[in-house]
Design a protein around this motif. Structure first.
Motif, mmCIF file in Angstrom:
data_model
loop_
_atom_site.group_PDB
_atom_site.id
_atom_site.type_symbol
_atom_site.label_atom_id
_atom_site.label_comp_id
_atom_site.label_asym_id
_atom_site.label_seq_id
_atom_site.Cartn_x
_atom_site.Cartn_y
_atom_site.Cartn_z
ATOM 1 N N PHE A 396 0.823 -1.215 0.000
ATOM 2 C CA PHE A 396 0.000 0.000 0.000
ATOM 3 C C PHE A 396 0.856 1.263 0.000
ATOM 4 O O PHE A 396 0.515 2.264 -0.639
ATOM 5 C CB PHE A 396 -0.928 -0.011 1.223
ATOM 6 C CG PHE A 396 -1.741 1.241 1.344
ATOM 7 C CD1 PHE A 396 -2.870 1.433 0.568
ATOM 8 C CD2 PHE A 396 -1.364 2.253 2.228
ATOM 9 C CE1 PHE A 396 -3.617 2.594 0.663
ATOM 10 C CE2 PHE A 396 -2.100 3.423 2.322
ATOM 11 C CZ PHE A 396 -3.241 3.591 1.541
ATOM 12 N N GLU A 397 1.981 1.237 0.748
ATOM 13 C CA GLU A 397 2.830 2.426 0.840
ATOM 14 C C GLU A 397 3.313 2.866 -0.544
ATOM 15 O O GLU A 397 3.411 4.063 -0.834
ATOM 16 C CB GLU A 397 4.034 2.161 1.746
ATOM 17 C CG GLU A 397 3.696 1.960 3.219
ATOM 18 C CD GLU A 397 3.064 0.608 3.503
ATOM 19 O OE1 GLU A 397 3.153 -0.291 2.625
ATOM 20 O OE2 GLU A 397 2.444 0.450 4.573
ATOM 21 N N LYS A 398 3.616 1.894 -1.409
ATOM 22 C CA LYS A 398 4.073 2.227 -2.766
ATOM 23 C C LYS A 398 2.909 2.715 -3.620
ATOM 24 O O LYS A 398 3.045 3.671 -4.383
ATOM 25 C CB LYS A 398 4.704 0.989 -3.411
ATOM 26 C CG LYS A 398 6.005 0.544 -2.770
ATOM 27 C CD LYS A 398 7.151 1.438 -3.173
ATOM 28 C CE LYS A 398 8.489 0.891 -2.682
ATOM 29 N NZ LYS A 398 9.614 1.773 -3.062
ATOM 30 N N LEU A 399 1.753 2.052 -3.492
ATOM 31 C CA LEU A 399 0.603 2.442 -4.302
ATOM 32 C C LEU A 399 0.146 3.857 -3.999
ATOM 33 O O LEU A 399 -0.298 4.597 -4.882
ATOM 34 C CB LEU A 399 -0.559 1.466 -4.068
ATOM 35 C CG LEU A 399 -0.462 0.083 -4.695
ATOM 36 C CD1 LEU A 399 -1.623 -0.783 -4.237
ATOM 37 C CD2 LEU A 399 -0.445 0.177 -6.218
ATOM 38 N N SER A 400 0.232 4.245 -2.739
ATOM 39 C CA SER A 400 -0.265 5.567 -2.330
ATOM 40 C C SER A 400 0.783 6.654 -2.483
ATOM 41 O O SER A 400 0.497 7.828 -2.223
ATOM 42 C CB SER A 400 -0.729 5.503 -0.868
ATOM 43 O OG SER A 400 0.329 5.087 -0.011
ATOM 44 N N ASP A 401 1.995 6.299 -2.896
ATOM 45 C CA ASP A 401 3.063 7.287 -3.085
ATOM 46 C C ASP A 401 2.747 8.148 -4.303
ATOM 47 O O ASP A 401 2.512 7.642 -5.404
ATOM 48 C CB ASP A 401 4.398 6.568 -3.283
ATOM 49 C CG ASP A 401 5.585 7.529 -3.176
ATOM 50 O OD1 ASP A 401 5.361 8.751 -3.254
ATOM 51 O OD2 ASP A 401 6.721 7.047 -3.021
ATOM 52 N N SER A 402 2.716 9.460 -4.119
ATOM 53 C CA SER A 402 2.344 10.372 -5.210
ATOM 54 C C SER A 402 3.509 10.677 -6.154
ATOM 55 O O SER A 402 3.309 11.258 -7.218
ATOM 56 C CB SER A 402 1.805 11.688 -4.637
ATOM 57 O OG SER A 402 2.794 12.311 -3.819
ATOM 58 N N ARG A 403 4.714 10.293 -5.788
ATOM 59 C CA ARG A 403 5.868 10.568 -6.643
ATOM 60 C C ARG A 403 5.853 9.661 -7.871
ATOM 61 O O ARG A 403 5.532 8.488 -7.781
ATOM 62 C CB ARG A 403 7.171 10.356 -5.873
ATOM 63 C CG ARG A 403 7.410 11.376 -4.768
ATOM 64 C CD ARG A 403 8.648 11.017 -3.958
ATOM 65 N NE ARG A 403 8.463 9.743 -3.255
ATOM 66 C CZ ARG A 403 9.389 9.183 -2.496
ATOM 67 N NH1 ARG A 403 10.564 9.763 -2.356
ATOM 68 N NH2 ARG A 403 9.146 8.025 -1.900
ATOM 69 N N ARG A 404 6.228 10.247 -9.020
ATOM 70 C CA ARG A 404 6.304 9.473 -10.252
ATOM 71 C C ARG A 404 7.637 8.740 -10.327
ATOM 72 O O ARG A 404 8.664 9.246 -9.878
ATOM 73 C CB ARG A 404 6.156 10.389 -11.482
ATOM 74 C CG ARG A 404 4.733 10.860 -11.709
ATOM 75 C CD ARG A 404 4.662 11.889 -12.834
ATOM 76 N NE ARG A 404 5.069 11.346 -14.114
ATOM 77 C CZ ARG A 404 4.274 10.685 -14.953
ATOM 78 N NH1 ARG A 404 3.018 10.453 -14.603
ATOM 79 N NH2 ARG A 404 4.707 10.252 -16.114
ATOM 80 N N GLY A 405 7.592 7.557 -10.889
ATOM 81 C CA GLY A 405 8.812 6.789 -11.051
ATOM 82 C C GLY A 405 9.600 7.254 -12.264
ATOM 83 O O GLY A 405 9.246 8.212 -12.951
ATOM 84 N N GLU A 406 10.689 6.571 -12.529
ATOM 85 C CA GLU A 406 11.520 6.908 -13.681
ATOM 86 C C GLU A 406 10.732 6.652 -14.964
ATOM 87 O O GLU A 406 10.090 5.616 -15.129
ATOM 88 C CB GLU A 406 12.793 6.071 -13.668
ATOM 89 C CG GLU A 406 13.784 6.448 -14.759
ATOM 90 C CD GLU A 406 15.055 5.624 -14.693
ATOM 91 O OE1 GLU A 406 16.112 6.131 -15.130
ATOM 92 O OE2 GLU A 406 14.997 4.483 -14.217
ATOM 93 N N GLY A 407 10.776 7.603 -15.885
ATOM 94 C CA GLY A 407 9.995 7.509 -17.116
ATOM 95 C C GLY A 407 10.639 6.630 -18.167
ATOM 96 O O GLY A 407 11.829 6.306 -18.108
ATOM 97 N N SER A 408 9.846 6.259 -19.159
ATOM 98 C CA SER A 408 10.338 5.392 -20.232
ATOM 99 C C SER A 408 11.445 6.047 -21.043
ATOM 100 O O SER A 408 12.342 5.366 -21.538
ATOM 101 C CB SER A 408 9.175 5.013 -21.165
ATOM 102 O OG SER A 408 8.243 4.202 -20.490
ATOM 103 N N ALA A 409 11.395 7.376 -21.186
ATOM 104 C CA ALA A 409 12.397 8.066 -22.000
ATOM 105 C C ALA A 409 13.800 7.885 -21.430
ATOM 106 O O ALA A 409 14.764 7.651 -22.174
ATOM 107 C CB ALA A 409 12.052 9.555 -22.106
ATOM 108 N N GLU A 410 13.926 7.977 -20.087
ATOM 109 C CA GLU A 410 15.244 7.816 -19.460
ATOM 110 C C GLU A 410 15.746 6.378 -19.596
ATOM 111 O O GLU A 410 16.919 6.132 -19.879
ATOM 112 C CB GLU A 410 15.187 8.200 -17.980
ATOM 113 C CG GLU A 410 14.975 9.689 -17.709
ATOM 114 C CD GLU A 410 13.533 10.120 -17.918
ATOM 115 O OE1 GLU A 410 12.651 9.230 -17.965
ATOM 116 O OE2 GLU A 410 13.292 11.336 -18.065
ATOM 117 N N ILE A 411 14.831 5.419 -19.411
ATOM 118 C CA ILE A 411 15.220 4.015 -19.527
ATOM 119 C C ILE A 411 15.622 3.700 -20.966
ATOM 120 O O ILE A 411 16.596 2.995 -21.219
ATOM 121 C CB ILE A 411 14.067 3.094 -19.076
ATOM 122 C CG1 ILE A 411 13.691 3.386 -17.619
ATOM 123 C CG2 ILE A 411 14.444 1.634 -19.229
ATOM 124 C CD1 ILE A 411 12.463 2.630 -17.136
#
Length: 511
Positions: A396-411
């Protein structure tokens, strides 16, 4: 009067020019020869109605039409416009001075309007190679065919426009597509982005490795853990298609009638067939062979969700295409070959109930039931999948985290850099372009280990009871991890990480 007009037939992803000879002489009758199928034999009804509704008619004389070469079977309704224009020219109803410079294709409606055809792109390539300068076809297919340089493409909506063009009453507007500009303008428009994925950092790392080396991957986890979500985002981190790859992919989709008048396909295809699919629909074939799902995913991703639910016969027919990167379909009188170089991404639950052997799970299965479920996938097929990874539910802690992860462009930048290293490494090899395609000899050459790494791999295989088939797979994946690190040689860290990605090879994984 005899008139020759030109059309084209598509076999596999290549086209063959068809010469339609129309002879109008004294007498009565309509004779169509040259191995036409039923759709072509019925064309005289569509042609008669279309001409009558536009102020013309089939002459009341003896009409003989030969479609050469006569020993090659022709199929489909795309010759309607070819035959109609040939009849009009042979009967003197339109001028035919320049008609030999044209390839003409299109299906007629009864009101004279044109329906789209299949295979416009390979037809345009063949026409250009054989010196034809102009191509008339339905407007819906014009942008697709205009990708080919060296031939003028004219998209038309109605047979009246074609008649007026040959009579000099109206000039058709040429369709011009700047395929270079169109190709590069659409490269960075992923439909799905890894930034939307919450948590699952280790799985995202796996997907990055799979994309960098072109490795097949299988995701094992309970329902709702994100397997499908992750798989759908894999194309967004694959390297952009080259212009040649885009043309190859578009040709296959053109033959299948799936281009949607969008010109070149610049996004890598993502195909996700349902588990009820037949083996013919997957690999291609039929009475008149058509490309299957594995060819439609050429240069892209084939996603098989709930892998054990597919019929065993369907999965087994994939074994040869996974190795050879092409599908050959043989019939009594002809053979067609479709390219099928794709990344296989599969997902599955670890048991029939869907959950791991967890007493708190809603539905539990015994280890024997779980093993029987996994046993639906044959060893030879599993042997062709380089990366096995377990996917666990997101807390739940990860699901409710409002921060965006690393985007596809960087990967994608890291993946592209790794692929460039591989392109340099295999530049002298014709059939190898990335690490997953390495042969045993190439593995020995490019995946040499120092003593410490070799001992690490030996100890891991002995302690974890890894199977012998895992050895080459671990080396391939380790080479890709090293490429992502821009490292010249494989180190112990790369081997350690690669070992983690062989879950299904571990003896007692379900115990």
């Amino acid at each position: 009067m005899l008139t020759k007009i030109f059309g084209s037939a598509v076999f596999g992803v290549e086209a063959t020019t068809i010469t339609v000879e129309v002879n109008v002489a004294v007498g009565v009758g309509y004779h169509l020869v040259g191995l036409p199928d039923n759709a072509i034999k019925e064309s005289n009804y569509r042609i008669a109605a279309a001409l009558q509704n536009n102020g013309y008619k089939i002459p009341g004389k003896k009409i003989t039409i030969n479609m050469a070469p006569a020993d090659l079977r022709k199929e489909g309704s795309a010759y309607d416009l070819t035959l109609a224009v040939g009849i009009l020219a042979a009967s003197g109803q339109i001028k035919s001075d320049s008609i030999a410079n044209y390839i003409i294709m299109g299906e007629l409606s009864l009101d004279g309007s044109l329906q789209p055809i299949k295979g416009a792109l390979p037809i345009a390539f063949r026409a250009c190679e054989e010196g034809f300068t102009k191509f008339i076809l339905p407007e819906q297919n014009a942008r697709e065919a205009a990708v080919v340089e060296g031939i003028e493409v004219y998209g038309v909506r109605n047979i009246k426009e074609v008649i007026a063009h040959f009579d000099g009453k109206e000039v058709l507007q040429r369709t011009i597509v700047d395929h270079q500009e169109e190709f590069y303008s659409k490269l960075d428009m992923p439909e799905h982005d890894f930034a939307d994925v919450k948590g699952q950092e280790s799985i995202k790392r796996c997907m990055e490795i799979a994309a960098a080396g072109g490795h097949n991957i299988i995701l094992i986890g309970p329902p709702g853990s994100g397997k499908t979500m992750l798989a759908k985002r894999l194309p967004s981190i694959l390297p952009p298609m080259t212009l040649n790859e885009a043309v190859e992919t578009t040709k296959i989709h053109s033959v299948a009638g799936r281009t949607d008048n969008s010109g070149l396909m610049v996004r890598r295809p993502f195909r996700s067939p349902h588990h009820t699919i037949s083996d013919v629909a997957l690999v291609g074939g039929g009475t008149y062979p058509q490309p299957g799902e594995i060819s439609l995913s050429h240069n892209g991703v084939l996603f098989l969700d709930e892998l054990p639910e597919f019929k065993r016969s369907v999965l087994e027919v994939m074994r040869q295409p996974l190795e050879d990167r092409e599908v050959t379909i043989s019939r009594a009188k002809f053979t067609v070959t479709y390219p099928s170089s794709f990344m296989l991404v599969a997902s599955m639950n670890p048991s029939p109930g869907g959950y791991f052997n967890d007493p708190d799970a809603p539905v539990t299965s015994s280890p024997a039931e779980m093993q029987r479920y996994l046993g639906k996938i044959s060893g030879p097929l599993l042997d062709r999948i380089d990366i096995h990874i377990e996917v666990t539910p997101v807390p739940f802690e990860k699901l409710s985290d409002s921060r965006r992860g690393e985007g596809s462009a960087e990967i994608r930048k890291r993946v592209t850099a790794a692929r460039e290293l591989q392109s340099q490494r295999f530049r002298e090899t014709r059939n190898t372009h990335y690490n997953a395609q390495m042969s045993t000899r190439q593995i020995r050459e490019f995946c040499a280990l120092d003593d410490a790494s070799l001992n690490l791999l030996k100890n891991a295989m002995e302690r974890l009871n890894l199977s012998a088939r895992a050895y080459d797979r671990i080396l391939k994946v380790a080479r890709t991890i090293a490429d992502l690190d821009q490292a010249a040689n494989i180190s112990g860290n790369h081997i350690s990480e690669a070992i983690q990605y062989r879950s299904l090879d571990r003896d007692g994984w379900l115990a």
